[in-house]
Motif scaffolding. Structure first.
Motif, PDB file in Angstrom:
ATOM      1  N   GLY A 358       0.813  -1.209   0.000  1.00  0.00           N
ATOM      2  CA  GLY A 358       0.000   0.000   0.000  1.00  0.00           C
ATOM      3  C   GLY A 358       0.850   1.264   0.000  1.00  0.00           C
ATOM      4  O   GLY A 358       0.426   2.301   0.517  1.00  0.00           O
ATOM      5  N   GLY A 359       2.050   1.173  -0.562  1.00  0.00           N
ATOM      6  CA  GLY A 359       2.936   2.339  -0.633  1.00  0.00           C
ATOM      7  C   GLY A 359       3.787   2.557   0.598  1.00  0.00           C
ATOM      8  O   GLY A 359       4.488   3.571   0.715  1.00  0.00           O
ATOM      9  N   VAL A 360       3.761   1.614   1.546  1.00  0.00           N
ATOM     10  CA  VAL A 360       4.556   1.735   2.768  1.00  0.00           C
ATOM     11  C   VAL A 360       5.959   1.164   2.523  1.00  0.00           C
ATOM     12  O   VAL A 360       6.108   0.098   1.928  1.00  0.00           O
ATOM     13  CB  VAL A 360       3.885   0.981   3.941  1.00  0.00           C
ATOM     14  CG1 VAL A 360       4.789   0.972   5.178  1.00  0.00           C
ATOM     15  CG2 VAL A 360       2.545   1.629   4.270  1.00  0.00           C
ATOM     16  N   TYR A 361       6.976   1.914   2.981  1.00  0.00           N
ATOM     17  CA  TYR A 361       8.364   1.453   2.911  1.00  0.00           C
ATOM     18  C   TYR A 361       8.976   1.518   4.310  1.00  0.00           C
ATOM     19  O   TYR A 361       8.876   2.544   4.994  1.00  0.00           O
ATOM     20  CB  TYR A 361       9.182   2.302   1.930  1.00  0.00           C
ATOM     21  CG  TYR A 361       8.803   2.025   0.501  1.00  0.00           C
ATOM     22  CD1 TYR A 361       9.494   1.088  -0.256  1.00  0.00           C
ATOM     23  CD2 TYR A 361       7.697   2.665  -0.077  1.00  0.00           C
ATOM     24  CE1 TYR A 361       9.116   0.804  -1.564  1.00  0.00           C
ATOM     25  CE2 TYR A 361       7.312   2.386  -1.383  1.00  0.00           C
ATOM     26  CZ  TYR A 361       8.028   1.451  -2.109  1.00  0.00           C
ATOM     27  OH  TYR A 361       7.647   1.164  -3.389  1.00  0.00           O
ATOM     28  N   PHE A 362       9.562   0.410   4.701  1.00  0.00           N
ATOM     29  CA  PHE A 362      10.172   0.287   6.031  1.00  0.00           C
ATOM     30  C   PHE A 362      11.660   0.060   5.848  1.00  0.00           C
ATOM     31  O   PHE A 362      12.075  -0.862   5.129  1.00  0.00           O
ATOM     32  CB  PHE A 362       9.526  -0.895   6.771  1.00  0.00           C
ATOM     33  CG  PHE A 362      10.171  -1.235   8.082  1.00  0.00           C
ATOM     34  CD1 PHE A 362       9.994  -0.428   9.197  1.00  0.00           C
ATOM     35  CD2 PHE A 362      10.959  -2.374   8.215  1.00  0.00           C
ATOM     36  CE1 PHE A 362      10.584  -0.748  10.414  1.00  0.00           C
ATOM     37  CE2 PHE A 362      11.560  -2.704   9.418  1.00  0.00           C
ATOM     38  CZ  PHE A 362      11.365  -1.884  10.526  1.00  0.00           C
ATOM     39  N   VAL A 363      12.476   0.897   6.484  1.00  0.00           N
ATOM     40  CA  VAL A 363      13.929   0.738   6.418  1.00  0.00           C
ATOM     41  C   VAL A 363      14.434   0.459   7.834  1.00  0.00           C
ATOM     42  O   VAL A 363      14.409   1.344   8.688  1.00  0.00           O
ATOM     43  CB  VAL A 363      14.623   1.993   5.843  1.00  0.00           C
ATOM     44  CG1 VAL A 363      16.118   1.724   5.653  1.00  0.00           C
ATOM     45  CG2 VAL A 363      13.982   2.412   4.526  1.00  0.00           C
ATOM     46  N   GLU A 400       9.648  -6.939   2.647  1.00  0.00           N
ATOM     47  CA  GLU A 400      10.242  -6.274   1.487  1.00  0.00           C
ATOM     48  C   GLU A 400      11.580  -5.619   1.840  1.00  0.00           C
ATOM     49  O   GLU A 400      12.497  -5.594   1.028  1.00  0.00           O
ATOM     50  CB  GLU A 400       9.285  -5.224   0.914  1.00  0.00           C
ATOM     51  CG  GLU A 400       8.213  -5.789   0.022  1.00  0.00           C
ATOM     52  CD  GLU A 400       7.571  -4.730  -0.865  1.00  0.00           C
ATOM     53  OE1 GLU A 400       7.924  -3.535  -0.741  1.00  0.00           O
ATOM     54  OE2 GLU A 400       6.713  -5.092  -1.696  1.00  0.00           O
ATOM     55  N   SER A 401      11.683  -5.110   3.069  1.00  0.00           N
ATOM     56  CA  SER A 401      12.918  -4.417   3.461  1.00  0.00           C
ATOM     57  C   SER A 401      14.120  -5.358   3.402  1.00  0.00           C
ATOM     58  O   SER A 401      15.221  -4.953   3.016  1.00  0.00           O
ATOM     59  CB  SER A 401      12.776  -3.824   4.867  1.00  0.00           C
ATOM     60  OG  SER A 401      12.839  -4.816   5.879  1.00  0.00           O
ATOM     61  N   MET A 402      13.927  -6.613   3.783  1.00  0.00           N
ATOM     62  CA  MET A 402      15.015  -7.599   3.684  1.00  0.00           C
ATOM     63  C   MET A 402      15.439  -7.765   2.225  1.00  0.00           C
ATOM     64  O   MET A 402      16.628  -7.783   1.901  1.00  0.00           O
ATOM     65  CB  MET A 402      14.562  -8.955   4.225  1.00  0.00           C
ATOM     66  CG  MET A 402      14.181  -8.979   5.681  1.00  0.00           C
ATOM     67  SD  MET A 402      13.903 -10.717   6.171  1.00  0.00           S
ATOM     68  CE  MET A 402      12.586 -10.505   7.345  1.00  0.00           C
ATOM     69  N   ARG A 507       8.841  -2.933 -10.919  1.00  0.00           N
ATOM     70  CA  ARG A 507      10.041  -3.214 -10.127  1.00  0.00           C
ATOM     71  C   ARG A 507      10.922  -1.970 -10.037  1.00  0.00           C
ATOM     72  O   ARG A 507      11.387  -1.602  -8.961  1.00  0.00           O
ATOM     73  CB  ARG A 507      10.817  -4.373 -10.738  1.00  0.00           C
ATOM     74  CG  ARG A 507      12.074  -4.751  -9.954  1.00  0.00           C
ATOM     75  CD  ARG A 507      12.898  -5.822 -10.637  1.00  0.00           C
ATOM     76  NE  ARG A 507      12.099  -7.028 -10.859  1.00  0.00           N
ATOM     77  CZ  ARG A 507      11.798  -7.526 -12.040  1.00  0.00           C
ATOM     78  NH1 ARG A 507      12.233  -6.945 -13.147  1.00  0.00           N
ATOM     79  NH2 ARG A 507      11.063  -8.617 -12.138  1.00  0.00           N
ATOM     80  N   LYS A 508      11.129  -1.294 -11.162  1.00  0.00           N
ATOM     81  CA  LYS A 508      11.974  -0.096 -11.181  1.00  0.00           C
ATOM     82  C   LYS A 508      11.396   1.002 -10.296  1.00  0.00           C
ATOM     83  O   LYS A 508      12.118   1.673  -9.560  1.00  0.00           O
ATOM     84  CB  LYS A 508      12.125   0.419 -12.617  1.00  0.00           C
ATOM     85  CG  LYS A 508      13.035  -0.442 -13.473  1.00  0.00           C
ATOM     86  CD  LYS A 508      13.146   0.133 -14.871  1.00  0.00           C
ATOM     87  CE  LYS A 508      14.061  -0.726 -15.746  1.00  0.00           C
ATOM     88  NZ  LYS A 508      14.132  -0.201 -17.143  1.00  0.00           N
ATOM     89  N   LYS A 509      10.074   1.182 -10.361  1.00  0.00           N
ATOM     90  CA  LYS A 509       9.427   2.210  -9.544  1.00  0.00           C
ATOM     91  C   LYS A 509       9.568   1.900  -8.056  1.00  0.00           C
ATOM     92  O   LYS A 509       9.815   2.796  -7.245  1.00  0.00           O
ATOM     93  CB  LYS A 509       7.943   2.328  -9.919  1.00  0.00           C
ATOM     94  CG  LYS A 509       7.707   2.983 -11.267  1.00  0.00           C
ATOM     95  CD  LYS A 509       6.219   3.038 -11.599  1.00  0.00           C
ATOM     96  CE  LYS A 509       5.999   3.657 -12.974  1.00  0.00           C
ATOM     97  NZ  LYS A 509       4.553   3.656 -13.348  1.00  0.00           N
ATOM     98  N   LYS A 510       9.398   0.624  -7.702  1.00  0.00           N
ATOM     99  CA  LYS A 510       9.521   0.239  -6.293  1.00  0.00           C
ATOM    100  C   LYS A 510      10.955   0.462  -5.803  1.00  0.00           C
ATOM    101  O   LYS A 510      11.168   0.928  -4.680  1.00  0.00           O
ATOM    102  CB  LYS A 510       9.106  -1.234  -6.102  1.00  0.00           C
ATOM    103  CG  LYS A 510       7.610  -1.469  -6.196  1.00  0.00           C
ATOM    104  CD  LYS A 510       7.253  -2.940  -6.136  1.00  0.00           C
ATOM    105  CE  LYS A 510       7.420  -3.502  -4.739  1.00  0.00           C
ATOM    106  NZ  LYS A 510       6.422  -2.975  -3.787  1.00  0.00           N
ATOM    107  N   VAL A 511      11.939   0.127  -6.632  1.00  0.00           N
ATOM    108  CA  VAL A 511      13.342   0.325  -6.246  1.00  0.00           C
ATOM    109  C   VAL A 511      13.641   1.809  -6.060  1.00  0.00           C
ATOM    110  O   VAL A 511      14.328   2.204  -5.116  1.00  0.00           O
ATOM    111  CB  VAL A 511      14.285  -0.309  -7.293  1.00  0.00           C
ATOM    112  CG1 VAL A 511      15.731   0.111  -7.036  1.00  0.00           C
ATOM    113  CG2 VAL A 511      14.166  -1.825  -7.270  1.00  0.00           C
ATOM    114  N   CYS A 515      14.935   3.540  -2.575  1.00  0.00           N
ATOM    115  CA  CYS A 515      16.152   4.362  -2.451  1.00  0.00           C
ATOM    116  C   CYS A 515      15.835   5.716  -1.834  1.00  0.00           C
ATOM    117  O   CYS A 515      16.622   6.247  -1.040  1.00  0.00           O
ATOM    118  CB  CYS A 515      16.811   4.532  -3.809  1.00  0.00           C
ATOM    119  SG  CYS A 515      17.566   3.008  -4.431  1.00  0.00           S
ATOM    120  N   LYS A 516      14.678   6.282  -2.168  1.00  0.00           N
ATOM    121  CA  LYS A 516      14.256   7.539  -1.533  1.00  0.00           C
ATOM    122  C   LYS A 516      14.067   7.329  -0.033  1.00  0.00           C
ATOM    123  O   LYS A 516      14.472   8.163   0.786  1.00  0.00           O
ATOM    124  CB  LYS A 516      12.941   8.035  -2.152  1.00  0.00           C
ATOM    125  CG  LYS A 516      13.085   8.608  -3.545  1.00  0.00           C
ATOM    126  CD  LYS A 516      11.712   9.048  -4.060  1.00  0.00           C
ATOM    127  CE  LYS A 516      11.790   9.502  -5.503  1.00  0.00           C
ATOM    128  NZ  LYS A 516      10.434   9.855  -6.034  1.00  0.00           N
TER     129      LYS A 516
END
Length: 529
Positions: A358-363, A400-402, A507-511, A515-516
């Protein structure tokens, strides 16, 4: 590899970051018994992680006893058939103990501990090469990750360590050294001989103190850092008879004949020859590419390290490595700190309830970021949250973070190694070999294949770390040959292969978004709460 009915066994002590295991293999390299137990993690301050070395010893004792009991109960004659013991361990974790009492002078400082940041900054300013001052010698940058800096912290901050060094009573070691010293006699007691103070080339290569060409302690480095060579263990190969287990353990008189740091053991367990790579998913994640007898210097944020040296006179295999601090540890964080799951195994079902994050990114930069970023000022973030976000999205973003972090490392590996970085299957395709406890999660493996855009291959036996240590021990005493270990015929059951299904544009968009997100973690360590 096996002769029917032959009672020949090899044991493996797998001393990890959060748990200890003892596994017994038969001559076909199949597990006949095992036992695992978790032990306490201590967090004295933010970014600090410690272990109790005595508790680690007791966890080894318990696992050995339980596994031996299980094997005996199942009819295996391990008392007579056990030929050797191998050891594999969490790397870089550092401790100093008293030679005379055998007691630790401080808790072990764990590999992911970040307390040495100020020492790193100081050395970077003082030394001519800055952060890369020691790279030519040891293959490693100045970082909180490595043992030398943790040892310096102990020498500068713990009075008992200072006094013991001054009095000639201090012994330094990583966990392999601590285990071998105690298993072979410790400081005496019932033993006729004191314990052996040794380490192997793979663990030594992670201290920042070993010259990776000569495979000996680097005296100019020791002089620069003010570390006395007298407290350091003797360096040996990964496969040779080191000594025998002494009185007071569940088994005695059995030779310890294999020792490797966990990621190097996984290389052997996965039978990675020159040009082949593997990724191990545990507390952290570690990707290693065997570069053969050439130590390749990275210009893209990777480490140059030992792969393995399977005997005193065997050739030395080197590797490029990308180390990720937080992988499975993020799942433990969801369980222990947030309570989103009750057990680690629940994350697959929870994350599988949604088709994406859902657009969430966890680092998970809990204590900074390792390869290829090397930012100890980074701290963890979770971004892209909306009112729509639920715990399934969070769980999936953790998985996904892994996978994003592994992709970051593999991209760097290809840039450094070129054609050497290509691991190919029989069809000539690029593949990633995977192992470690987290790989039992099929969703995680599918996400990894999707984000890499290549097949991910998981062996039938995912515990390749313990297997690699067993192989090294068995090689030294003639239970196996290198052909047994490295030939295709030696592989047992058919591996599972995960094929990528994600559209290339997506895939490119997710990467790009990942990175952001990573860039947002930088410099957060200095913010006041």
């Amino acid at each position: 590899m096996d002769q029917k009915g032959e009672q020949v066994y090899v044991g493996s002590i797998d001393q990890g970051t959060t748990s200890t295991r003892f596994i017994i293999y038969d001559k076909s390299a199949k597990t006949i018994a095992s036992h695992q137990t978790e032990f306490t993690q201590f967090y004295p301050e933010s970014g600090w992680v410690e272990h109790n070395p005595i508790e680690i010893l007791e966890s080894v004792r318990l696992c050995m006893a339980k596994a031996l009991d299980k094997a005996t109960a199942d009819g295996y004659n391990v008392d007579e058939g056990l030929k050797a013991i191998g050891i594999t361990n969490q790397r870089e974790t550092t401790l100093v103990w008293s030679k005379s009492s055998g007691l630790p002078l401080h808790n072990a400082i764990v590999w992911m501990d970040a307390r040495t940041t100020s020492i790193c900054r100081r050395l970077e300013k003082e030394l001519s090469g800055g952060r890369t001052h020691f790279v030519e010698t040891c293959g490693l940058p100045i970082s909180t990750y490595f043992s030398a800096l943790k040892l310096l912290w102990l020498m500068e901050n713990v009075e008992a360590v200072k006094t013991a060094i001054k009095n000639g009573d201090a012994l330094f070691g990583t966990i392999d050294t601590w285990l071998i010293w105690n298993l072979t006699g410790g400081c005496g007691g019932e033993q006729t001989e004191p314990g052996l103070h040794v380490t192997d080339v793979s663990n030594a290569s992670r201290t920042m103190l070993m010259n990776i060409k000569s495979l000996s302690w680097d005296e100019p480095t020791l002089e620069t850092l003010g570390i006395p060579i007298e407290i350091l263990p003797k360096i040996i190969s990964n496969s040779e008879v080191i000594g025998k287990i002494g009185i007071g353990w569940p088994i005695t008189g059995i030779p310890i004949s294999g020792c490797l740091g966990d990621q190097h053991a996984a290389m052997v367990g996965q039978a990675c020859k020159k040009g082949e790579a593997k990724s191990t998913y545990g507390t952290g994640a570690f990707i290693l590419l065997n570069t053969g007898e050439e130590a390749v210097t990275s210009t893209h944020g990777l480490l140059t390290t030992l792969a393995y040296k399977l005997g005193p006179n065997a050739p030395t295999n080197y590797a490029l490595e990308g180390s990720i601090a937080i992988a499975g540890a993020a799942v433990q964080w969801l369980r222990d700190s947030l309570g989103i799951i009750q057990s680690a195994s629940e994350i697959e079902e929870l994350a599988g309830k949604v088709e994406n994050t859902g657009g969430v990114y966890f680092v998970p930069a809990f204590n900074g970021l390792f390869a290829p970023w090397w930012r100890d000022d980074a701290r963890g973030i979770c971004i892209g949250i909306t009112r729509f976000t639920n715990k399934s999205h969070i769980a999936r973003s953790v998985l996904e973070s892994m996978c994003f972090q592994v992709k970051d490392v593999l991209d760097s590996m290809h840039k450094d190694a070129g054609e050497k970085g290509e691991v190919k299957n029989e069809n000539g395709d690029f593949v990633l070999r995977v192992d470690g406890g987290a790989t039992i999660n099929n969703l995680l493996m599918q996400i990894q294949a999707d984000l890499l855009g290549c097949p991910v291959v998981r062996p039938a036996n995912i515990e390749t770390t313990a297997l690699g240590a067993a192989y090294a021990a068995g090689l030294a005493v003639g239970v196996w040959t290198e052909e047994d270990v490295f030939s295709d015929e030696a592989k047992q059951e058919k591996p599972a292969t995960f094929q990528p299904n994600l559209d290339e544009e997506l895939r490119k968009k997710k990467v790009e978004s990942w990175c952001k997100a990573v860039s947002r973690t930088f410099n957060l360590a200095d913010l006041s709460l």
